[in-house]
Motif scaffolding. Structure first.
Motif, mmCIF file in Angstrom:
data_model
loop_
_atom_site.group_PDB
_atom_site.id
_atom_site.type_symbol
_atom_site.label_atom_id
_atom_site.label_comp_id
_atom_site.label_asym_id
_atom_site.label_seq_id
_atom_site.Cartn_x
_atom_site.Cartn_y
_atom_site.Cartn_z
ATOM 1 N N THR A 154 0.802 -1.212 0.000
ATOM 2 C CA THR A 154 0.000 0.000 0.000
ATOM 3 C C THR A 154 0.842 1.272 0.000
ATOM 4 O OG1 THR A 154 -0.239 -0.236 2.398
ATOM 5 C CG2 THR A 154 -2.060 -1.025 1.029
ATOM 6 N N ILE A 155 2.104 1.176 0.333
ATOM 7 C CA ILE A 155 2.965 2.364 0.335
ATOM 8 C C ILE A 155 3.260 2.822 -1.083
ATOM 9 C CG2 ILE A 155 5.275 3.213 0.883
ATOM 10 C CD1 ILE A 155 5.217 1.465 3.355
ATOM 11 N N ASP A 156 3.541 1.884 -1.970
ATOM 12 C CA ASP A 156 3.949 2.225 -3.335
ATOM 13 C C ASP A 156 3.194 1.365 -4.355
ATOM 14 O OD1 ASP A 156 5.375 3.818 -5.025
ATOM 15 O OD2 ASP A 156 7.256 2.712 -4.843
ATOM 16 N N MET A 157 1.896 1.234 -4.148
ATOM 17 C CA MET A 157 1.095 0.299 -4.923
ATOM 18 C C MET A 157 1.146 0.561 -6.427
ATOM 19 S SD MET A 157 -2.927 -0.747 -4.576
ATOM 20 C CE MET A 157 -2.781 -1.237 -2.868
ATOM 21 N N GLU A 158 0.959 1.800 -6.824
ATOM 22 C CA GLU A 158 0.889 2.087 -8.260
ATOM 23 C C GLU A 158 2.213 1.784 -8.956
ATOM 24 O OE1 GLU A 158 -1.208 5.207 -11.301
ATOM 25 O OE2 GLU A 158 -1.086 5.710 -9.185
ATOM 26 N N THR A 159 3.320 2.167 -8.351
ATOM 27 C CA THR A 159 4.643 1.888 -8.936
ATOM 28 C C THR A 159 4.894 0.386 -9.033
ATOM 29 O OG1 THR A 159 5.512 3.957 -8.062
ATOM 30 C CG2 THR A 159 7.130 2.288 -8.677
ATOM 31 N N ASP A 160 4.574 -0.334 -7.951
ATOM 32 C CA ASP A 160 4.744 -1.789 -7.955
ATOM 33 C C ASP A 160 3.888 -2.430 -9.041
ATOM 34 O OD1 ASP A 160 6.444 -1.540 -5.756
ATOM 35 O OD2 ASP A 160 4.927 -2.176 -4.301
ATOM 36 N N LEU A 161 2.642 -1.986 -9.157
ATOM 37 C CA LEU A 161 1.728 -2.567 -10.142
ATOM 38 C C LEU A 161 2.185 -2.315 -11.569
ATOM 39 C CD1 LEU A 161 -1.954 -2.092 -8.969
ATOM 40 C CD2 LEU A 161 -0.816 -4.207 -9.616
ATOM 41 N N VAL A 162 2.679 -1.125 -11.840
ATOM 42 C CA VAL A 162 3.139 -0.809 -13.197
ATOM 43 C C VAL A 162 4.229 -1.789 -13.611
ATOM 44 C CG1 VAL A 162 4.407 0.890 -14.578
ATOM 45 C CG2 VAL A 162 2.444 1.603 -13.216
ATOM 46 N N LYS A 163 5.163 -2.075 -12.732
ATOM 47 C CA LYS A 163 6.241 -3.026 -13.039
ATOM 48 C C LYS A 163 5.670 -4.417 -13.308
ATOM 49 C CE LYS A 163 9.628 -0.602 -10.205
ATOM 50 N NZ LYS A 163 10.357 -0.636 -8.932
#
Length: 108
Positions: free
Chosen positions: A88-97
């Protein structure tokens, strides 16, 4: 996948025809595996689902808690592949990868 200070770690799996390598497919199937059925855990999974749908409109997304998945053995029965983890801290960045790798059929 421990909930620590409201940080939720989710596992993202791919399953279905696209992840089996079928050349013609209608959608991309994902499973979001979240820790518990608490409000916080479920909200994290819902947020993740919305982000996936924003990136890949022709996706079908299932969400299960760890206990729910264990009860129905969804991962085993659907031959799902772990694509990665997001928090939840960096969800969007993690998901993009993860999604970029999934779209190029790498890393699973």
């Amino acid at each position: 996948m421990k909930d620590n200070l409201n940080i939720e770690t989710l596992k993202i799996y791919g399953f279905g025809s696209y992840f089996r390598g079928v050349k013609e497919f209608n959608d991309l199937d994902f499973l979001i595996l979240h820790q518990t059925t608490t409000k916080h855990s479920c909200q994290a999974a819902i947020q993740c689902k919305h982000l996936i749908l924003k990136k890949i409109r022709n996706s079908h997304i299932s969400m299960l808690s760890i206990k729910e998945e264990e009860a129905v053995e969804f991962i085993k029965k659907s031959n799902a592949h772990l694509l990665g983890e997001v928090n939840t801290i960096d969800m969007e960045t993690d998901l993009v990868k993860i999604l970029n790798a999934a779209l190029s059929h790498t890393d699973f």
